[in-house]
Scaffold this motif. Structure first.
Motif, PDB file in Angstrom:
ATOM      1  N   VAL A   6      -7.473   1.286  -9.258  1.00 17.62           N
ATOM      2  CA  VAL A   6      -6.300   1.901  -9.874  1.00 17.62           C
ATOM      3  C   VAL A   6      -5.163   0.886  -9.937  1.00 17.62           C
ATOM      4  O   VAL A   6      -4.738   0.361  -8.922  1.00 17.62           O
ATOM      5  CB  VAL A   6      -5.824   3.136  -9.066  1.00 17.62           C
ATOM      6  CG1 VAL A   6      -4.807   3.939  -9.862  1.00 17.62           C
ATOM      7  CG2 VAL A   6      -7.000   4.004  -8.658  1.00 17.62           C
ATOM      8  N   ASP A   7      -4.701   0.608 -11.136  1.00 20.76           N
ATOM      9  CA  ASP A   7      -3.583  -0.325 -11.322  1.00 20.76           C
ATOM     10  C   ASP A   7      -2.984  -0.063 -12.694  1.00 20.76           C
ATOM     11  O   ASP A   7      -3.711   0.210 -13.645  1.00 20.76           O
ATOM     12  CB  ASP A   7      -4.076  -1.783 -11.226  1.00 20.76           C
ATOM     13  CG  ASP A   7      -2.938  -2.747 -10.935  1.00 20.76           C
ATOM     14  OD1 ASP A   7      -1.911  -2.685 -11.639  1.00 20.76           O
ATOM     15  OD2 ASP A   7      -3.080  -3.557  -9.993  1.00 20.76           O
ATOM     16  N   SER A  36      -3.369   4.972 -13.838  1.00 20.39           N
ATOM     17  CA  SER A  36      -2.297   5.711 -13.169  1.00 20.39           C
ATOM     18  C   SER A  36      -2.915   6.591 -12.090  1.00 20.39           C
ATOM     19  O   SER A  36      -4.139   6.799 -12.081  1.00 20.39           O
ATOM     20  CB  SER A  36      -1.537   6.583 -14.171  1.00 20.39           C
ATOM     21  OG  SER A  36      -2.352   7.655 -14.577  1.00 20.39           O
ATOM     22  N   GLY A  37      -2.077   7.097 -11.214  1.00 22.92           N
ATOM     23  CA  GLY A  37      -2.565   7.947 -10.150  1.00 22.92           C
ATOM     24  C   GLY A  37      -3.211   9.219 -10.698  1.00 22.92           C
ATOM     25  O   GLY A  37      -4.256   9.664 -10.204  1.00 22.92           O
ATOM     26  N   ALA A  40      -6.573   8.559 -12.036  1.00 20.03           N
ATOM     27  CA  ALA A  40      -7.498   8.330 -10.933  1.00 20.03           C
ATOM     28  C   ALA A  40      -8.012   9.662 -10.384  1.00 20.03           C
ATOM     29  O   ALA A  40      -9.218   9.833 -10.159  1.00 20.03           O
ATOM     30  CB  ALA A  40      -6.805   7.543  -9.828  1.00 20.03           C
ATOM     31  N   VAL A  55     -12.039   3.603  -3.343  1.00 22.73           N
ATOM     32  CA  VAL A  55     -10.928   3.439  -4.280  1.00 22.73           C
ATOM     33  C   VAL A  55     -10.047   2.284  -3.822  1.00 22.73           C
ATOM     34  O   VAL A  55      -9.668   2.209  -2.654  1.00 22.73           O
ATOM     35  CB  VAL A  55     -10.081   4.732  -4.377  1.00 22.73           C
ATOM     36  CG1 VAL A  55      -8.876   4.517  -5.293  1.00 22.73           C
ATOM     37  CG2 VAL A  55     -10.914   5.899  -4.885  1.00 22.73           C
ATOM     38  N   SER A  57      -6.424   0.827  -4.727  1.00 16.76           N
ATOM     39  CA  SER A  57      -5.259   1.211  -5.531  1.00 16.76           C
ATOM     40  C   SER A  57      -4.060   0.292  -5.310  1.00 16.76           C
ATOM     41  O   SER A  57      -3.782  -0.145  -4.195  1.00 16.76           O
ATOM     42  CB  SER A  57      -4.866   2.651  -5.213  1.00 16.76           C
ATOM     43  OG  SER A  57      -3.672   2.965  -5.904  1.00 16.76           O
ATOM     44  N   ASP A  58      -3.376   0.064  -6.402  1.00 19.54           N
ATOM     45  CA  ASP A  58      -2.099  -0.648  -6.368  1.00 19.54           C
ATOM     46  C   ASP A  58      -1.070   0.316  -5.764  1.00 19.54           C
ATOM     47  O   ASP A  58      -1.262   1.533  -5.795  1.00 19.54           O
ATOM     48  CB  ASP A  58      -1.723  -1.015  -7.811  1.00 19.54           C
ATOM     49  CG  ASP A  58      -0.440  -1.826  -7.889  1.00 19.54           C
ATOM     50  OD1 ASP A  58      -0.114  -2.513  -6.915  1.00 19.54           O
ATOM     51  OD2 ASP A  58       0.223  -1.764  -8.938  1.00 19.54           O
ATOM     52  N   GLY A  66       0.933   4.415  -5.399  1.00 21.93           N
ATOM     53  CA  GLY A  66      -0.347   4.278  -4.731  1.00 21.93           C
ATOM     54  C   GLY A  66      -0.390   5.028  -3.406  1.00 21.93           C
ATOM     55  O   GLY A  66      -1.418   5.582  -3.040  1.00 21.93           O
ATOM     56  N   LEU A  69      -0.891   8.656  -4.129  1.00 27.19           N
ATOM     57  CA  LEU A  69      -2.287   8.840  -4.521  1.00 27.19           C
ATOM     58  C   LEU A  69      -3.187   8.845  -3.284  1.00 27.19           C
ATOM     59  O   LEU A  69      -4.090   9.684  -3.155  1.00 27.19           O
ATOM     60  CB  LEU A  69      -2.702   7.722  -5.486  1.00 27.19           C
ATOM     61  CG  LEU A  69      -4.155   7.728  -5.942  1.00 27.19           C
ATOM     62  CD1 LEU A  69      -4.455   8.946  -6.798  1.00 27.19           C
ATOM     63  CD2 LEU A  69      -4.486   6.453  -6.719  1.00 27.19           C
ATOM     64  N   VAL A  82     -10.292   4.514   0.937  1.00 32.08           N
ATOM     65  CA  VAL A  82      -9.221   4.028   0.068  1.00 32.08           C
ATOM     66  C   VAL A  82      -8.604   2.779   0.698  1.00 32.08           C
ATOM     67  O   VAL A  82      -8.273   2.766   1.880  1.00 32.08           O
ATOM     68  CB  VAL A  82      -8.116   5.088  -0.126  1.00 32.08           C
ATOM     69  CG1 VAL A  82      -7.057   4.585  -1.113  1.00 32.08           C
ATOM     70  CG2 VAL A  82      -8.691   6.404  -0.614  1.00 32.08           C
ATOM     71  N   MET A  84      -5.571  -0.296  -0.109  1.00 37.00           N
ATOM     72  CA  MET A  84      -4.423  -0.583  -0.969  1.00 37.00           C
ATOM     73  C   MET A  84      -4.409  -2.061  -1.365  1.00 37.00           C
ATOM     74  O   MET A  84      -4.799  -2.930  -0.590  1.00 37.00           O
ATOM     75  CB  MET A  84      -3.102  -0.248  -0.261  1.00 37.00           C
ATOM     76  CG  MET A  84      -3.033   1.130   0.373  1.00 37.00           C
ATOM     77  SD  MET A  84      -3.545   2.468  -0.700  1.00 37.00           S
ATOM     78  CE  MET A  84      -2.199   2.470  -1.881  1.00 37.00           C
TER      79      MET A  84
END
Lengths: 125, 364
Positions: A6-7, A36-37, A40, A55, A57-58, A66, A69, A82, A84
């Motif tokens: 996710v970014d 986007s969140g 996602a 996952v 994520s940014d 993020g 999310l 998850v 980051m």
């Protein structure tokens, strides 16, 4: 194995696809992208249980961040890992992410070797 | 004061005597020339009682006058003293007012800098993201060129494959250059972010030499981009086998920046005085000592006079005019060094050099 990245930067997809070209060809790795969140969460909700196992994520994204999310994923799909990926490598973001249940915290520019290592470890188990 | 009073008293006594003498002479002349008949008739005290009265009156009034002038003199003196005090007070107030004005300007400047800092942080982040892409994609392309090279090797070698290989070699060099300069820009952006975030770093084993290279360069370019750039010959002599030391890179980079900035400012003052005959030189060196690591920042600027050397590390002490200095640079530098259990020494010869020597203990 399906991994969601996710970014909000679209070029991230091209970068990851090229970086993981060998892994996606030879090994059982599939990459999915969300920008986007919200997107996602949609992807994760497509199948029950979700086919995505990990996952990345940014943090700094318009709309849902993020970290938000991360909270939502942990609430709805606690079995998904998850991690980051953030340009803000400060202790505040780090602590928040780890407290909310993030597995790892990667800083940008991404060290793809350590990212590959992380994915390889996950595939072994 | 006492001397003046004595002189004054002596003078007045002299005056009183002369006045009295004059009166006596006048009276005498009156006796001798004015009323000769009476004088002949016989001199009796009874008939001249009024003369004594007048004499007494004169004496009294003279005494009074003397006292009065004395008093006036004292008043005048006091008045003068007050005036002097008033002048010194008002000049003091003037001075205070000037400092307040200067501080005010400094605060405004600081505020501007602070907002600029926030702005820089935002911009730095915005630059960092595209820069990451530049670096990542160039890195990827280098890998691809290698792969293509391997594939070409498998082909039957002829002139065309040689051409391809040579071209690929050039492309790889170019991509390496893109990555190299991209990483350089990334380093600058990263240090900008580090400073705008403001003192939250932790102490970690750090390569002091790398930190010095990066920040001496940054200080130099900062100075060159400033309003009054000067030409400086910079010599960085770093000991190769320097062990890592426990540093908070965020704080310690400020030490390097501050010391370099001070050196540049001092040398700028000297260039303004001496002109073209003087070549500013800054030398930064590290040394691996038995029980610590030594960092020396030396400039050939105007030097620091002995009498203010002790004051250099005091907060708000500055030799710079107006809003140019806050007087906090060296004080903060000293605090950071103390925080690292280090020592800061200042060695200087007026007109020759100023040398800041920092000793940081090694990791045990």
């Amino acid at each position: 194995m399906k991994i969601l990245i996710v970014d909000d930067e679209r070029d991230v997809e091209m970068l990851f696809r090229q970086k993981f070209r060998k892994e996606t060809r030879s090994e059982n790795l599939e990459l999915v992208f969300a920008f986007s969140g919200v997107e996602a969460l949609e992807i994760l909700g497509e199948s029950d249980p979700p086919s995505v196992v990990y996952v990345f994520s940014d943090i700094n994204m318009p709309g849902m961040t993020g970290l938000e999310l991360l909270d939502k994923i942990k609430e709805r799909f606690p079995q998904i890992n998850v991690s980051m990926i953030s340009a803000y490598g400060d202790s505040e973001n780090f602590n928040k992410a780890i407290k909310s249940g993030a597995k790892e915290f990667f800083t940008k520019p991404i060290d793809f070797e350590s990212l590959k290592e992380e994915i390889r470890n996950l595939m072994k188990t | 004061m006492e001397k003046a009073a004595k002189r004054y008293m002596g003078l007045s006594r002299h005056r009183i005597f002369s006045t009295l003498l004059l009166i006596v002479l006048l009276l005498d002349s009156n006796l001798i020339y004015g009323n000769t008949e009476k004088a002949v008739e016989g001199f009796s005290i009874d008939s001249y009682w009024w003369l004594f009265l007048i004499f007494g009156f004169f004496l009294f009034s003279i005494g009074y006058m003397v006292k009065k002038t004395q008093k006036d003199q004292v008043f005048a003196k006091e008045k003068e003293l007050w005036k002097k005090m008033e002048i010194s007070f008002s000049s003091e107030i003037e001075k205070l007012k000037e400092t307040i004005d200067a501080t005010h300007l400094q605060l405004i400047q600081q505020e501007k800098l602070a907002s600029l800092g926030q702005l820089t942080a935002g911009i730095a982040h915005e630059i960092k993201n595209p820069l990451n892409f530049v670096n990542n994609f160039s890195e990827l392309s280098i890998e691809y060129v290698d792969e293509i090279n391997e594939a070409v090797e498998k082909l039957e070698q002829n002139e065309t494959t040689e051409d391809i290989k040579s071209l690929l070699g050039d492309v790889k060099v170019n991509l390496t250059k893109i990555l190299q300069h991209g990483s350089r820009a990334d380093g600058i952006v990263r240090s900008m972010l580090m400073h705008s975030r403001g003192g939250k770093g932790i102490k970690e084993p750090t390569d002091l030499n790398e930190l010095i290279k990066e920040y001496v360069n940054l200080a130099f370019h900062g100075m060159r981009a400033s309003k009054n750039p000067i030409n400086v010959d910079i010599k960085v002599q770093l000991e190769e086998e320097l062990p890592k030391v426990l540093l908070n890179p965020e704080d310690f980079s400020r030490v390097i920046l501050n010391l370099c900035k001070n050196a540049f400012d001092a040398m700028r003052d000297k260039t303004e005085l001496l002109g073209k005959d003087y070549l500013p030189k800054l030398s930064v060196s590290t040394k691996n000592l038995q029980d610590g690591v030594m960092l020396v920042v030396e400039d050939n600027g105007p030097g620091v006079p002995e009498e203010i050397r002790d004051k250099l590390l005091m907060p708000f002490f500055t030799t710079k005019k107006g809003t140019e200095g806050t007087g906090l640079g060296l004080s903060i530098t000293h605090d950071i060094i103390k925080d690292h259990e280090g020592v800061l020494e200042i060695d200087s010869q007026v007109g020759e050099y100023t040398r800041f020597i920092i000793l940081i203990p090694k990791i045990h």
